[in-house]
Scaffold this active site. Structure first.
Site, PDB file in Angstrom:
ATOM      1  N   HIS A 101       8.030   5.774  -8.698  1.00 21.74           N
ATOM      2  CA  HIS A 101       7.651   5.048  -7.478  1.00 21.74           C
ATOM      3  C   HIS A 101       6.504   5.757  -6.764  1.00 21.74           C
ATOM      4  CE1 HIS A 101       8.337   2.710  -3.735  1.00 21.74           C
ATOM      5  NE2 HIS A 101       8.063   3.860  -3.136  1.00 21.74           N
ATOM      6  N   GLU A 102       6.606   7.073  -6.612  1.00 20.00           N
ATOM      7  CA  GLU A 102       5.566   7.810  -5.898  1.00 20.00           C
ATOM      8  C   GLU A 102       4.263   7.875  -6.698  1.00 20.00           C
ATOM      9  OE1 GLU A 102       5.950   8.260  -2.902  1.00 20.00           O
ATOM     10  OE2 GLU A 102       8.118   8.035  -2.780  1.00 20.00           O
ATOM     11  N   HIS A 131       2.208   4.867  -6.096  1.00 21.68           N
ATOM     12  CA  HIS A 131       1.330   4.909  -4.922  1.00 21.68           C
ATOM     13  C   HIS A 131       0.003   5.577  -5.270  1.00 21.68           C
ATOM     14  CE1 HIS A 131       4.005   3.161  -2.066  1.00 21.68           C
ATOM     15  NE2 HIS A 131       4.916   4.116  -2.132  1.00 21.68           N
TER      16      HIS A 131
END
Length: 226
Positions: free
Chosen positions: A93-94, A97
Site C-alpha cells: 500500500h505504501e 503511494h
C-alpha cells in the site's frame, strides 16, 4: 435525551472505524512461515521492480506512510520486520503511494500541495486560538473575538479538506495498485487474498477516521461563533 443519544452515535461513528482498523491489522499480524520476506524486504523489492529510483525504505515509530518530500516509504517496526499478511499488504500500500508520486498523478500532486499548505495553516490556527481571547480583550469588542475565531476556523478547514482529498488516493493505492501487485506477483497465496483485501480496505479507511476527527474538531470551533 436526544442530544445525549446523538452525541453517543457521533462518538461511535468516530471511534468505530479506528477500532475496526486496529482489529483488522492485529488479526492478520501473526508471523507466517510461508511468507518469503518481511514487509521491508517486499517494499525494497517493489521499489526495485518498478524502478523507483531514489526511493528509500525506512523503519519508523510515526506510523506507516510514504513521505513524498524525502522520497521514503516508512513502515512501523512490526510491518518493517514482520512476515505477516498485514506487513506485506501495508508495505504494498505504501509503495503504491510512491508509484502515484512517480507517475505524477494529478490527484497526488493536488494532495501534496494541500498537505504542505495544511502544515502551515495548522500552525497558524494554533496561534490564532491561543491568541484570540487576549487579542479580543485588547480590541475591547466581541466582534474582534468572532473575527479571530472565524479566521482560525478557516485555517483549520484546510486540514479537513486535505483529509477528505486523501480518501480517493488511499483507495486507489489499495485497490488499483497494491491489490493487483500482490495478486499478479503471487506474493501471497490465493486463499489469503480475501484477508489481504480486508487489510487494504482498513488501510484506506484509516483516513476516514482522520476525516471524521477533523470534522468534529472543526465543529467545536464553529460552536464558539454561535
Amino acid at each position: 435525551m436526544l442530544i445525549a443519544l446523538a452525541a453517543i452515535l457521533l462518538l461511535g461513528a468516530i471511534l468505530l472505524p479506528q477500532v475496526w482498523v486496529r482489529h483488522v491489522f492485529a488479526r492478520h499480524a501473526h508471523e507466517r512461515a510461508d511468507i518469503p520476506g518481511t514487509g521491508g524486504e517486499l517494499a525494497r523489492h517493489l521499489i526495485e521492480r518498478f524502478k523507483l529510483d531514489g526511493v528509500s525504505v525506512e523503519q519508523t515509530e510515526q506510523g506507516d506512510h510514504y513521505d513524498p518530500a524525502e522520497k521514503a516509504v516508512r513502515l512501523s517496526s512490526d510491518n518493517y520486520a514482520g512476515r505477516s499478511l498485514t506487513a506485506v499488504a501495508v508495505a504494498a500500500h505504501e509503495v503504491s503511494h510512491a508509484l502515484q508520486d512517480a507517475y505524477g498523478e494529478r490527484s497526488f500532486r493536488v494532495w501534496q500541495q494541500l498537505a504542505s499548505l495544511a502544515r502551515v495553516t495548522d500552525r497558524m490556527a494554533g496561534v490564532f486560538f491561543i491568541a484570540a481571547p487576549f487579542l479580543a480583550i485588547l480590541a475591547r469588542t466581541p466582534l474582534a473575538l468572532v473575527a479571530l475565531i472565524g479566521a482560525g476556523i478557516a485555517l483549520l478547514s484546510v486540514r479537513v479538506i486535505v483529509t477528505l482529498v486523501s480518501l480517493p488516493l488511499e483507495f486507489d493505492a489499495s485497490f488499483s495498485k497494491a491489490l493487483p501487485i500482490l495478486r499478479q506477483g503471487s506474493y501471497v497465496a490465493d486463499n489469503d487474498m480475501p484477508a489481504v483485501r480486508s487489510i487494504l480496505r482498513a488501510a484506506a479507511f484509516t483516513y476516514l477516521a482522520a476525516s471524521l476527527m477533523s470534522l468534529v474538531n472543526l465543529a467545536r470551533w464553529v460552536r464558539m461563533l454561535r
